[in-house]
Design a protein around this motif. Structure first.
Motif, PDB file in Angstrom:
ATOM      1  N   MET A   1      55.243  41.821  36.438  1.00 52.76           N
ATOM      2  CA  MET A   1      56.444  41.668  37.567  1.00 52.76           C
ATOM      3  C   MET A   1      55.772  41.427  38.949  1.00 52.76           C
ATOM      4  SD  MET A   1      59.699  44.115  37.944  1.00 52.76           S
ATOM      5  CE  MET A   1      59.272  45.177  39.399  1.00 52.76           C
ATOM      6  N   VAL A   2      56.300  40.492  39.614  1.00 55.13           N
ATOM      7  CA  VAL A   2      55.734  40.286  40.941  1.00 55.13           C
ATOM      8  C   VAL A   2      56.428  41.160  41.942  1.00 55.13           C
ATOM      9  CG1 VAL A   2      55.499  38.386  42.671  1.00 55.13           C
ATOM     10  CG2 VAL A   2      55.434  38.075  40.503  1.00 55.13           C
ATOM     11  N   GLN A   3      55.713  41.811  43.002  1.00 58.59           N
ATOM     12  CA  GLN A   3      56.041  42.658  43.920  1.00 58.59           C
ATOM     13  C   GLN A   3      55.907  42.159  45.258  1.00 58.59           C
ATOM     14  OE1 GLN A   3      54.124  46.563  42.964  1.00 58.59           O
ATOM     15  NE2 GLN A   3      55.409  46.951  41.256  1.00 58.59           N
ATOM     16  N   TYR A   4      56.311  42.916  46.142  1.00 61.95           N
ATOM     17  CA  TYR A   4      56.106  42.669  47.499  1.00 61.95           C
ATOM     18  C   TYR A   4      54.787  42.086  48.157  1.00 61.95           C
ATOM     19  CZ  TYR A   4      56.133  43.073  52.838  1.00 61.95           C
ATOM     20  OH  TYR A   4      56.113  42.770  54.045  1.00 61.95           O
ATOM     21  N   TYR A   5      53.771  43.051  47.656  1.00 62.56           N
ATOM     22  CA  TYR A   5      52.283  42.654  48.353  1.00 62.56           C
ATOM     23  C   TYR A   5      51.783  41.309  47.701  1.00 62.56           C
ATOM     24  CZ  TYR A   5      53.180  46.654  51.060  1.00 62.56           C
ATOM     25  OH  TYR A   5      53.310  47.643  51.712  1.00 62.56           O
ATOM     26  N   ASP A   6      52.406  41.020  46.190  1.00 67.16           N
ATOM     27  CA  ASP A   6      51.718  39.735  45.585  1.00 67.16           C
ATOM     28  C   ASP A   6      52.377  38.590  46.472  1.00 67.16           C
ATOM     29  OD1 ASP A   6      50.895  41.460  43.559  1.00 67.16           O
ATOM     30  OD2 ASP A   6      52.776  41.248  42.450  1.00 67.16           O
ATOM     31  N   TYR A   7      53.587  38.535  46.934  1.00 69.01           N
ATOM     32  CA  TYR A   7      53.953  37.601  47.906  1.00 69.01           C
ATOM     33  C   TYR A   7      53.136  37.595  49.017  1.00 69.01           C
ATOM     34  CZ  TYR A   7      58.097  37.222  44.576  1.00 69.01           C
ATOM     35  OH  TYR A   7      58.947  36.867  43.854  1.00 69.01           O
ATOM     36  N   VAL A   8      52.792  38.692  49.779  1.00 73.39           N
ATOM     37  CA  VAL A   8      52.228  38.595  50.917  1.00 73.39           C
ATOM     38  C   VAL A   8      50.990  38.159  50.790  1.00 73.39           C
ATOM     39  CG1 VAL A   8      51.029  40.115  52.447  1.00 73.39           C
ATOM     40  CG2 VAL A   8      53.366  40.720  51.814  1.00 73.39           C
ATOM     41  N   LEU A  43      50.182  38.448  61.685  1.00 73.87           N
ATOM     42  CA  LEU A  43      51.546  39.345  61.870  1.00 73.87           C
ATOM     43  C   LEU A  43      51.997  39.426  60.336  1.00 73.87           C
ATOM     44  CD1 LEU A  43      53.374  37.248  64.662  1.00 73.87           C
ATOM     45  CD2 LEU A  43      52.334  39.373  64.969  1.00 73.87           C
ATOM     46  N   ILE A  44      51.754  38.705  59.570  1.00 75.13           N
ATOM     47  CA  ILE A  44      52.452  38.697  58.104  1.00 75.13           C
ATOM     48  C   ILE A  44      51.497  40.138  57.634  1.00 75.13           C
ATOM     49  CG2 ILE A  44      52.459  38.107  55.869  1.00 75.13           C
ATOM     50  CD1 ILE A  44      53.200  35.531  57.212  1.00 75.13           C
ATOM     51  N   ILE A  45      50.169  40.275  58.067  1.00 74.47           N
ATOM     52  CA  ILE A  45      49.379  41.312  57.377  1.00 74.47           C
ATOM     53  C   ILE A  45      49.748  42.459  58.234  1.00 74.47           C
ATOM     54  CG2 ILE A  45      47.164  42.087  57.550  1.00 74.47           C
ATOM     55  CD1 ILE A  45      46.064  39.123  57.271  1.00 74.47           C
ATOM     56  N   GLY A  46      50.219  42.452  59.363  1.00 77.95           N
ATOM     57  CA  GLY A  46      50.623  43.678  60.124  1.00 77.95           C
ATOM     58  C   GLY A  46      51.869  44.248  59.588  1.00 77.95           C
ATOM     59  N   HIS A  47      52.603  43.231  59.254  1.00 78.26           N
ATOM     60  CA  HIS A  47      53.943  43.706  58.918  1.00 78.26           C
ATOM     61  C   HIS A  47      53.785  44.449  57.408  1.00 78.26           C
ATOM     62  CE1 HIS A  47      57.913  43.350  56.685  1.00 78.26           C
ATOM     63  NE2 HIS A  47      58.366  43.562  57.639  1.00 78.26           N
ATOM     64  N   ALA A  48      52.895  43.920  56.604  1.00 79.02           N
ATOM     65  CA  ALA A  48      52.532  44.590  55.229  1.00 79.02           C
ATOM     66  C   ALA A  48      52.103  45.899  55.535  1.00 79.02           C
ATOM     67  CB  ALA A  48      51.895  43.695  54.541  1.00 79.02           C
ATOM     68  N   LEU A  49      51.290  46.090  56.250  1.00 80.82           N
ATOM     69  CA  LEU A  49      50.542  47.257  56.588  1.00 80.82           C
ATOM     70  C   LEU A  49      51.095  48.444  57.185  1.00 80.82           C
ATOM     71  CD1 LEU A  49      46.942  46.022  57.041  1.00 80.82           C
ATOM     72  CD2 LEU A  49      47.686  46.933  54.990  1.00 80.82           C
ATOM     73  N   PHE A  50      51.865  48.088  58.119  1.00 79.13           N
ATOM     74  CA  PHE A  50      52.479  48.992  59.356  1.00 79.13           C
ATOM     75  C   PHE A  50      54.035  49.074  59.129  1.00 79.13           C
ATOM     76  CE2 PHE A  50      48.459  47.487  61.191  1.00 79.13           C
ATOM     77  CZ  PHE A  50      47.608  48.772  61.172  1.00 79.13           C
ATOM     78  N   ILE A  51      54.801  48.008  58.784  1.00 75.30           N
ATOM     79  CA  ILE A  51      56.197  47.878  58.758  1.00 75.30           C
ATOM     80  C   ILE A  51      56.605  48.501  57.490  1.00 75.30           C
ATOM     81  CG2 ILE A  51      58.346  46.817  59.218  1.00 75.30           C
ATOM     82  CD1 ILE A  51      56.446  47.359  61.774  1.00 75.30           C
ATOM     83  N   ASN A  52      56.231  47.578  56.463  1.00 73.15           N
ATOM     84  CA  ASN A  52      56.364  48.042  54.905  1.00 73.15           C
ATOM     85  C   ASN A  52      55.290  48.544  54.417  1.00 73.15           C
ATOM     86  OD1 ASN A  52      57.687  47.980  52.541  1.00 73.15           O
ATOM     87  ND2 ASN A  52      57.920  45.828  52.405  1.00 73.15           N
ATOM     88  N   VAL A  53      55.016  50.018  54.446  1.00 72.33           N
ATOM     89  CA  VAL A  53      54.085  50.768  54.273  1.00 72.33           C
ATOM     90  C   VAL A  53      53.741  50.728  52.705  1.00 72.33           C
ATOM     91  CG1 VAL A  53      52.763  52.827  54.621  1.00 72.33           C
ATOM     92  CG2 VAL A  53      54.316  51.893  56.573  1.00 72.33           C
ATOM     93  N   PRO A  54      52.272  50.347  52.198  1.00 76.04           N
ATOM     94  CA  PRO A  54      52.107  50.906  51.022  1.00 76.04           C
ATOM     95  C   PRO A  54      52.221  52.137  50.483  1.00 76.04           C
ATOM     96  CG  PRO A  54      50.370  50.021  51.886  1.00 76.04           C
ATOM     97  CD  PRO A  54      51.508  49.827  53.012  1.00 76.04           C
TER      98      PRO A  54
END
Length: 71
Positions: A1-8, A43-54
């Motif tokens: 199953m593909v998840q958010y971080y796979d898309y990122v 910006l995409i990396i920052g969103h993945a790390l700080f806004i949508n926190v793993p």
């Protein structure tokens, strides 16, 4: 199953190369197009790390996901 971080992880190189190529074709110098593409990728990396926190699964969520309905 593909998840958010796979898309990122897939979108980062696409944005870097695609936006750089698009800006270059639009007439922007390559030395300006590369930092612009890299900035959007950052910006995409920052969103993945700080806004949508793993997050790591907690013991409760792992326990409830393994329960089987026996009724």
């Amino acid at each position: 199953m593909v998840q958010y971080y796979d898309y990122v992880l897939g979108v980062i190189p696409l944005v870097l190369v695609g936006l750089t190529a698009l800006l270059t074709l639009a007439g922007l110098e390559l030395t300006a197009a590369i930092p612009a593409g890299a900035g959007v990728a950052a910006l995409i990396i920052g969103h993945a790390l700080f806004i949508n926190v793993p997050t790591h699964p907690t013991a409760e969520s792992a326990d409830t996901s393994q329960r089987v309905n026996t009724e």
